[in-house]
Design an enzyme around this catalytic site. Structure first.
Site, PDB file in Angstrom:
ATOM      1  N   TYR A 172      46.574  38.359  29.148  1.00 32.66           N
ATOM      2  CA  TYR A 172      46.665  38.627  30.593  1.00 32.66           C
ATOM      3  C   TYR A 172      48.065  39.136  30.953  1.00 32.66           C
ATOM      4  O   TYR A 172      48.226  40.133  31.667  1.00 32.66           O
ATOM      5  CB  TYR A 172      46.337  37.330  31.333  1.00 32.66           C
ATOM      6  CG  TYR A 172      46.267  37.433  32.834  1.00 32.66           C
ATOM      7  CD1 TYR A 172      45.154  37.982  33.466  1.00 32.66           C
ATOM      8  CD2 TYR A 172      47.304  36.940  33.636  1.00 32.66           C
ATOM      9  CE1 TYR A 172      45.075  38.044  34.846  1.00 32.66           C
ATOM     10  CE2 TYR A 172      47.237  37.003  35.016  1.00 32.66           C
ATOM     11  CZ  TYR A 172      46.118  37.547  35.622  1.00 32.66           C
ATOM     12  OH  TYR A 172      46.042  37.598  36.993  1.00 32.66           O
ATOM     13  N   ALA A 190      40.068  44.409  40.584  1.00 31.38           N
ATOM     14  CA  ALA A 190      39.226  43.677  39.629  1.00 31.38           C
ATOM     15  C   ALA A 190      40.081  43.230  38.441  1.00 31.38           C
ATOM     16  O   ALA A 190      40.873  44.010  37.912  1.00 31.38           O
ATOM     17  CB  ALA A 190      38.079  44.563  39.145  1.00 31.38           C
ATOM     18  N   ASP A 250      31.912  46.113  42.592  1.00 33.20           N
ATOM     19  CA  ASP A 250      31.930  44.889  41.773  1.00 33.20           C
ATOM     20  C   ASP A 250      30.777  44.950  40.778  1.00 33.20           C
ATOM     21  O   ASP A 250      29.901  45.807  40.901  1.00 33.20           O
ATOM     22  CB  ASP A 250      31.869  43.620  42.629  1.00 33.20           C
ATOM     23  CG  ASP A 250      32.668  42.474  42.007  1.00 33.20           C
ATOM     24  OD1 ASP A 250      32.359  42.078  40.846  1.00 33.20           O
ATOM     25  OD2 ASP A 250      33.610  41.961  42.645  1.00 33.20           O
ATOM     26  N   GLY A 271      37.235  36.426  46.570  1.00 33.99           N
ATOM     27  CA  GLY A 271      38.671  36.202  46.359  1.00 33.99           C
ATOM     28  C   GLY A 271      39.555  37.230  47.044  1.00 33.99           C
ATOM     29  O   GLY A 271      39.332  37.616  48.200  1.00 33.99           O
TER      30      GLY A 271
HETATM   31  P1  NAD Z   1      38.410  36.563  41.122  1.00 35.52           P
HETATM   32  O1  NAD Z   1      38.014  36.219  39.732  1.00 35.52           O
HETATM   33  O2  NAD Z   1      38.125  35.578  42.200  1.00 35.52           O
HETATM   34  O3  NAD Z   1      37.760  37.961  41.540  1.00 35.52           O
HETATM   35  C1  NAD Z   1      37.796  39.085  40.675  1.00 35.52           C
HETATM   36  C2  NAD Z   1      36.635  40.004  41.013  1.00 35.52           C
HETATM   37  O4  NAD Z   1      36.666  41.095  40.083  1.00 35.52           O
HETATM   38  C3  NAD Z   1      35.273  39.313  40.848  1.00 35.52           C
HETATM   39  O5  NAD Z   1      34.467  39.537  41.985  1.00 35.52           O
HETATM   40  C4  NAD Z   1      34.710  39.945  39.602  1.00 35.52           C
HETATM   41  O6  NAD Z   1      33.303  40.025  39.576  1.00 35.52           O
HETATM   42  C5  NAD Z   1      35.340  41.340  39.648  1.00 35.52           C
HETATM   43  N1  NAD Z   1      35.335  41.985  38.348  1.00 35.52           N
HETATM   44  C6  NAD Z   1      35.676  41.430  37.146  1.00 35.52           C
HETATM   45  N2  NAD Z   1      35.433  42.300  36.147  1.00 35.52           N
HETATM   46  C7  NAD Z   1      34.939  43.420  36.719  1.00 35.52           C
HETATM   47  C8  NAD Z   1      34.495  44.668  36.197  1.00 35.52           C
HETATM   48  N3  NAD Z   1      34.494  44.930  34.887  1.00 35.52           N
HETATM   49  N4  NAD Z   1      34.039  45.613  37.062  1.00 35.52           N
HETATM   50  C9  NAD Z   1      34.001  45.353  38.409  1.00 35.52           C
HETATM   51  N5  NAD Z   1      34.406  44.190  38.951  1.00 35.52           N
HETATM   52  C10 NAD Z   1      34.878  43.237  38.109  1.00 35.52           C
HETATM   53  O7  NAD Z   1      39.960  36.925  41.065  1.00 35.52           O
HETATM   54  P2  NAD Z   1      41.087  36.852  42.188  1.00 35.52           P
HETATM   55  O8  NAD Z   1      41.803  35.582  42.069  1.00 35.52           O
HETATM   56  O9  NAD Z   1      40.557  37.286  43.507  1.00 35.52           O
HETATM   57  O10 NAD Z   1      42.082  37.984  41.619  1.00 35.52           O
HETATM   58  C11 NAD Z   1      42.036  39.342  41.997  1.00 35.52           C
HETATM   59  C12 NAD Z   1      43.132  40.104  41.260  1.00 35.52           C
HETATM   60  O11 NAD Z   1      44.394  39.505  41.515  1.00 35.52           O
HETATM   61  C13 NAD Z   1      42.974  40.104  39.735  1.00 35.52           C
HETATM   62  O12 NAD Z   1      43.388  41.341  39.216  1.00 35.52           O
HETATM   63  C14 NAD Z   1      43.914  39.002  39.291  1.00 35.52           C
HETATM   64  O13 NAD Z   1      44.352  39.184  37.973  1.00 35.52           O
HETATM   65  C15 NAD Z   1      45.040  39.174  40.294  1.00 35.52           C
HETATM   66  N6  NAD Z   1      45.843  37.960  40.457  1.00 35.52           N
HETATM   67  C16 NAD Z   1      45.322  36.805  40.961  1.00 35.52           C
HETATM   68  C17 NAD Z   1      46.118  35.680  41.095  1.00 35.52           C
HETATM   69  C18 NAD Z   1      45.612  34.387  41.658  1.00 35.52           C
HETATM   70  O14 NAD Z   1      46.382  33.422  41.740  1.00 35.52           O
HETATM   71  N7  NAD Z   1      44.364  34.265  42.090  1.00 35.52           N
HETATM   72  C19 NAD Z   1      47.444  35.728  40.688  1.00 35.52           C
HETATM   73  C20 NAD Z   1      47.954  36.903  40.175  1.00 35.52           C
HETATM   74  C21 NAD Z   1      47.148  38.008  40.065  1.00 35.52           C
END
Ligand code: NAD
Length: 452
Positions: free
Chosen positions: A358, A293, A242, A222
């Site tokens: 969240y 993360a 990760d 992501g």
């Molecule tokens: P995703 O779920 O695709 O990826 C998140 C990654 O974080 C994963 O690889 C997961 O294994 C890792 N992770 C989770 N818990 C962990 C831990 N305890 N230790 C180490 N790694 C850990 O998420 P994404 O969509 O790529 O989002 C990334 C960030 O952006 C997040 O903080 C999310 O809240 C934020 N965000 C995303 C969106 C969206 O639309 N996708 C919108 C707003 C904010």
């Protein structure tokens, strides 16, 4: 992750059908390719508007743009424009603004698809004169409204220069370049506040992070994987973190960027120490950390369990707080000052049904960032947050189809962003040219219709 509707209305026979039916047609945005270093900055010439006292401001900006080999005009040329830049840094009364913005209005018809509008102004908070404050703060509502009127993937943003900051200050130059470029494809209706003259214009804009070492948490997929790629493209050495369960994916991404994989749950007690130890032993330094993360455990508050609440708090904010304390007290780790960027979310700004946990943590990230900014500045560093809107990732692919369609269309660009859009903004905020931007919450949301 792809947006089938956007692809359909932009290709072949379905494009003509969509046109005939008058269906909304989100544009294909001008984006960077994270694997390529050099991109033309703009699809056409720049019109630079600034009159009266702002004439000299515009002249000084013109020098910067000319040094980038851009075709710069001070009056409307008979050509399609790549960008329009309006300087309103010296306005003292709302009555002075009309003529200048109407000149911009006249030029809008010539703006290319995925063109750019940038407005430079001063913060209302820096004056106690009501007329000056009114004139300045009005720019906020003007720019946000204008951004909603732009079409075909064009964006409109502002840069706000605090007292003492000039158009030639490194972070104004950096912000102008970022906002003109394809790197800011999904940033619209936003303001970049440049509060100091700190920062440095890089010798090579395509390698501005050369020699820097950056940690990215959640780097296996992501947005985190995209951040690792853009940081690497711009010259940084990357350490990707990760959870062990994502170890294989993490190894793949780190192989691709020549980085180091660290399998680690960031909520572990020794997480911060392991990150610091690895950075010291492998590189002898750590310049930047991206707290990316994050997890979702959506439930209405009435059905929320302690387990779901606590899991989100543990990953999204508590682990960051602990790691930052350890980083701040790690002597000599960041010789030029530590640069932090944390992932917030528009859910932490506008709120989102089913996301009290969240939303709490993402707003908490904003609170933490603002409190950290002055502490980091003392050591030559910065702390900023990036708040994505709807981004096409595995996280958002889990949203049920109908709310997912609604969420991805509910912004001025009528589409979801790509992970690279968030990554580009973070990479900019970590760059030397952004040293004068601190405590900022920059949204990458295509001007989401909810929130400010
Ligand atoms: P995703 O779920 O695709 O990826 C998140 C990654 O974080 C994963 O690889 C997961 O294994 C890792 N992770 C989770 N818990 C962990 C831990 N305890 N230790 C180490 N790694 C850990 O998420 P994404 O969509 O790529 O989002 C990334 C960030 O952006 C997040 O903080 C999310 O809240 C934020 N965000 C995303 C969106 C969206 O639309 N996708 C919108 C707003 C904010």
């Amino acid at each position: 992750m792809s947006d089938t509707y956007l692809n359909l209305v932009n290709s072949g026979i379905t494009k003509d059908v969509a046109k005939k039916l008058g269906l909304p047609r989100p544009a294909e945005l001008r984006r960077t390719d994270p694997s390529a270093v050099d991109h033309p900055l703009l699809p056409g010439p720049v019109l630079l508007l600034g009159s009266g006292p702002d004439d000299t401001v515009a002249d000084s900006l013109a020098q910067t743009l000319l040094a980038w080999d851009l075709d710069v005009h001070r009056t409307l040329p008979n050509r399609t424009l790549g960008a329009i830049v309006l300087t309103l840094t010296d306005i003292e009364h709302p009555e002075q603004v009309g003529e200048r913005v109407l000149e911009l209005g006249e030029a809008l018809r010539s703006l290319a698809p995925s063109g750019r509008v940038i407005v430079l102004s001063r913060p209302a908070a820096d004056t106690d004169d009501p007329a000056v404050a009114a004139a300045r703060h009005g720019v906020d509502g003007f720019t946000r409204s204008l951004a909603k009127e732009l079409r075909a993937g064009a964006t409109g943003n502002g840069i706000v220069l605090s007292d003492g900051v000039t158009p030639g200050s490194p972070s104004v130059t950096g912000a102008v370049r970022f906002l003109l470029s394809a790197r800011s494809a999904f940033v619209s209706g936003q303001f970049v506040h440049v509060t100091t003259t700190d920062g440095e214009v890089p010798g090579d804009w395509t390698r501005s992070l050369a020699g820097r070492v950056a940690v990215v948490t959640g780097a296996a997929r992501g947005i985190g994987a995209a951040i690792a790629r853009t940081l690497h493209r711009d010259g940084a050495e990357v350490i990707g973190v990760d959870v062990p369960a994502a170890g294989e994916q993490l190894a793949q991404v780190m192989n691709e960027v020549g980085g180091t994989a660290l399998q680690l749950d960031i909520t572990a007690d020794d997480a911060a120490q392991r990150v610091i130890d690895l950075a010291r032993s492998r590189h002898g330094r750590l310049d930047a950390v991206v707290h990316n993360a994050g997890v979702l455990r959506d439930k209405l508050l009435a059905n929320m369990t302690a387990e779901k609440w606590d899991a989100v708090v543990a990953v999204n904010i508590a682990a960051q707080l602990r790691m930052n304390e350890a980083l701040l007290s790690a002597d000599g780790l960041a010789p030029d000052g530590l640069r932090l960027v944390s992932l917030a979310s528009t859910s932490g700004i506008a709120g989102n049904r089913g996301q009290t946990n969240y939303g709490y943590t993402k707003a908490a990230v904003i609170g933490m960032t603002r409190a950290l900014a002055p502490r980091l500045a003392e050591q030559g560093g910065t702390a900023n947050a990036v708040a994505p809107g709807f981004i096409e990732t595995e996280m958002t692919a889990k949203i049920p189809p109908v709310p997912r369609q609604v969420a991805r269309r509910a912004n001025s660009l009528q589409q979801g962003g790509q992970p690279v859009d968030v990554a580009e903004t973070i990479t900019f905020l970590l760059s030397p040219q952004a040293g004068g931007i601190n405590g900022e919450v920059l949204r990458v949301c295509g001007q989401n219709l909810v929130g400010q």
